[in-house]
Motif scaffolding. Sequence first.
Motif, PDB file in Angstrom:
ATOM      1  N   LEU A 156      10.622  -7.163  -3.858  1.00 23.41           N
ATOM      2  CA  LEU A 156       9.667  -6.932  -2.771  1.00 23.41           C
ATOM      3  C   LEU A 156       9.859  -5.591  -2.058  1.00 23.41           C
ATOM      4  O   LEU A 156       8.874  -4.909  -1.761  1.00 23.41           O
ATOM      5  N   PRO A 157      11.105  -5.171  -1.763  1.00 23.58           N
ATOM      6  CA  PRO A 157      11.256  -3.842  -1.134  1.00 23.58           C
ATOM      7  C   PRO A 157      10.656  -2.726  -1.988  1.00 23.58           C
ATOM      8  O   PRO A 157      10.047  -1.790  -1.457  1.00 23.58           O
ATOM      9  N   ARG A 158      10.776  -2.830  -3.328  1.00 25.82           N
ATOM     10  CA  ARG A 158      10.192  -1.827  -4.222  1.00 25.82           C
ATOM     11  C   ARG A 158       8.665  -1.926  -4.207  1.00 25.82           C
ATOM     12  O   ARG A 158       7.972  -0.916  -4.269  1.00 25.82           O
ATOM     13  N   PHE A 159       8.165  -3.158  -4.110  1.00 27.50           N
ATOM     14  CA  PHE A 159       6.713  -3.352  -4.100  1.00 27.50           C
ATOM     15  C   PHE A 159       6.093  -2.724  -2.847  1.00 27.50           C
ATOM     16  O   PHE A 159       5.023  -2.116  -2.913  1.00 27.50           O
ATOM     17  N   PHE A 160       6.778  -2.857  -1.719  1.00 27.16           N
ATOM     18  CA  PHE A 160       6.302  -2.235  -0.486  1.00 27.16           C
ATOM     19  C   PHE A 160       6.221  -0.722  -0.648  1.00 27.16           C
ATOM     20  O   PHE A 160       5.260  -0.086  -0.192  1.00 27.16           O
ATOM     21  N   GLN A 161       7.230  -0.145  -1.299  1.00 27.83           N
ATOM     22  CA  GLN A 161       7.222   1.305  -1.542  1.00 27.83           C
ATOM     23  C   GLN A 161       6.047   1.713  -2.425  1.00 27.83           C
ATOM     24  O   GLN A 161       5.349   2.693  -2.147  1.00 27.83           O
ATOM     25  N   LEU A 162       5.835   0.950  -3.502  1.00 28.57           N
ATOM     26  CA  LEU A 162       4.762   1.281  -4.434  1.00 28.57           C
ATOM     27  C   LEU A 162       3.382   1.136  -3.781  1.00 28.57           C
ATOM     28  O   LEU A 162       2.464   1.896  -4.091  1.00 28.57           O
ATOM     29  N   CYS A 163       3.242   0.163  -2.876  1.00 34.50           N
ATOM     30  CA  CYS A 163       1.959  -0.051  -2.194  1.00 34.50           C
ATOM     31  C   CYS A 163       1.610   1.096  -1.243  1.00 34.50           C
ATOM     32  O   CYS A 163       0.453   1.248  -0.846  1.00 34.50           O
ATOM     33  N   SER A 164       2.612   1.897  -0.866  1.00 34.04           N
ATOM     34  CA  SER A 164       2.342   3.053   0.005  1.00 34.04           C
ATOM     35  C   SER A 164       2.629   4.360  -0.734  1.00 34.04           C
ATOM     36  O   SER A 164       2.877   5.392  -0.114  1.00 34.04           O
ATOM     37  N   ASP A 165       2.606   4.315  -2.062  1.00 36.18           N
ATOM     38  CA  ASP A 165       2.852   5.504  -2.884  1.00 36.18           C
ATOM     39  C   ASP A 165       1.808   6.579  -2.575  1.00 36.18           C
ATOM     40  O   ASP A 165       0.670   6.276  -2.206  1.00 36.18           O
ATOM     41  N   ASN A 166       2.195   7.845  -2.734  1.00 38.31           N
ATOM     42  CA  ASN A 166       1.254   8.933  -2.416  1.00 38.31           C
ATOM     43  C   ASN A 166       0.213   9.155  -3.521  1.00 38.31           C
ATOM     44  O   ASN A 166      -0.709   9.947  -3.354  1.00 38.31           O
ATOM     45  N   VAL A 167       0.351   8.456  -4.652  1.00 43.78           N
ATOM     46  CA  VAL A 167      -0.633   8.536  -5.734  1.00 43.78           C
ATOM     47  C   VAL A 167      -1.510   7.286  -5.692  1.00 43.78           C
ATOM     48  O   VAL A 167      -1.009   6.158  -5.794  1.00 43.78           O
ATOM     49  N   TRP A 168      -2.817   7.473  -5.568  1.00 42.08           N
ATOM     50  CA  TRP A 168      -3.704   6.319  -5.384  1.00 42.08           C
ATOM     51  C   TRP A 168      -3.708   5.382  -6.597  1.00 42.08           C
ATOM     52  O   TRP A 168      -3.885   4.165  -6.455  1.00 42.08           O
ATOM     53  N   GLY A 169      -3.481   5.925  -7.787  1.00 40.87           N
ATOM     54  CA  GLY A 169      -3.461   5.089  -8.992  1.00 40.87           C
ATOM     55  C   GLY A 169      -2.343   4.056  -8.957  1.00 40.87           C
ATOM     56  O   GLY A 169      -2.494   2.948  -9.484  1.00 40.87           O
ATOM     57  N   LEU A 201      -3.842  -2.310   2.027  1.00 42.72           N
ATOM     58  CA  LEU A 201      -4.530  -1.922   0.792  1.00 42.72           C
ATOM     59  C   LEU A 201      -6.046  -2.028   0.950  1.00 42.72           C
ATOM     60  O   LEU A 201      -6.797  -1.219   0.408  1.00 42.72           O
ATOM     61  N   ILE A 202      -6.496  -3.031   1.698  1.00 43.77           N
ATOM     62  CA  ILE A 202      -7.948  -3.207   1.904  1.00 43.77           C
ATOM     63  C   ILE A 202      -8.515  -2.067   2.757  1.00 43.77           C
ATOM     64  O   ILE A 202      -9.697  -1.744   2.675  1.00 43.77           O
ATOM     65  N   SER A 203      -7.665  -1.471   3.601  1.00 48.67           N
ATOM     66  CA  SER A 203      -8.139  -0.338   4.410  1.00 48.67           C
ATOM     67  C   SER A 203      -7.574   0.990   3.915  1.00 48.67           C
ATOM     68  O   SER A 203      -7.434   1.929   4.674  1.00 48.67           O
ATOM     69  N   ASP A 204      -7.252   1.054   2.626  1.00 45.98           N
ATOM     70  CA  ASP A 204      -6.681   2.258   2.022  1.00 45.98           C
ATOM     71  C   ASP A 204      -7.691   3.413   2.062  1.00 45.98           C
ATOM     72  O   ASP A 204      -8.903   3.193   1.982  1.00 45.98           O
ATOM     73  N   PRO A 205      -7.211   4.660   2.190  1.00 51.35           N
ATOM     74  CA  PRO A 205      -8.121   5.822   2.186  1.00 51.35           C
ATOM     75  C   PRO A 205      -8.920   5.957   0.887  1.00 51.35           C
ATOM     76  O   PRO A 205     -10.034   6.468   0.895  1.00 51.35           O
ATOM     77  N   TRP A 208     -11.159   3.499  -4.531  1.00 55.35           N
ATOM     78  CA  TRP A 208     -10.762   2.789  -5.750  1.00 55.35           C
ATOM     79  C   TRP A 208      -9.703   1.739  -5.428  1.00 55.35           C
ATOM     80  O   TRP A 208      -9.717   0.640  -5.996  1.00 55.35           O
ATOM     81  N   VAL A 209      -8.790   2.080  -4.534  1.00 51.42           N
ATOM     82  CA  VAL A 209      -7.757   1.111  -4.108  1.00 51.42           C
ATOM     83  C   VAL A 209      -8.405  -0.018  -3.322  1.00 51.42           C
ATOM     84  O   VAL A 209      -8.115  -1.196  -3.536  1.00 51.42           O
TER      85      VAL A 209
END
Length: 237
Positions: A156-169, A201-205, A208-209
């Motif tokens: 889960l800590p890694r998932f949180f990081q990936l969910c805020s990754d600087n790459v939208w993909g 994620l629902i309010s992501d910039p 596509w996300v």
Amino acid sequence: EPTVRAELMEQVPHIAMFCQENRPSIPYAFSKYLLPIVVRYLADQNNQVRKTSQAALLVLLEQELIERYDVETKVCPVLIDLTAPDSNDDVKTEAVAIMCKMASMVGKDITERLVLPRFCEMCCDCRMFHVRKVCAANFGDICSVVGQQATEDMLLPRFFQLCSDNVWGVRKACAECFMAVSCATSQEVRRTKLSTLFINLISDPSRWVRQAAFQSLGPFISTFANPSSSGQYFKEE
């Protein structure tokens, strides 16, 4: 000649099946001669040879033609080496994908002991977003194999990081596997941690996300259902 090596890899599963059927007379033929070639070709310079060896390896695992001992001593160590920080970029990305795909075939024990530590490292690969994207895309599958405790403690800590990754993909890949991750956690974690993460994620910039998140909204909500009261539950087909 690369085409010869690639053609050889396409024949390996058939030869392995033959060895399995004639095991009393050739007990160690596959383990001793063929499997080392398959794992060596995972790092071949030619892209087509690598692709055919990866496909052959997955077929061998799926058909249970590789002994558990060989998975632990011959396959996993090579994949760990190929995902080392100094590994070739393409080879590293492909090896991470193979590790993720084989998790469900080799089971919880091998995945937790041999694959999970390196997978967690790959989630934080700051140099290559391709590696992080592969990790994000397969995150749910890894969670479902290792179970609730390892998911909540390590993943889960890694998932949180990936969910805020600087790459939208990468964030989009997280949104797409959100339900599978949620299924591997407790109701409390879903309510207190994953809900907030999903709202982000629902309010992501990136539209596509956001689009991927909205498509996962219903499935994610379904993981909150209490089967005893609603008569509904999620079943993996």
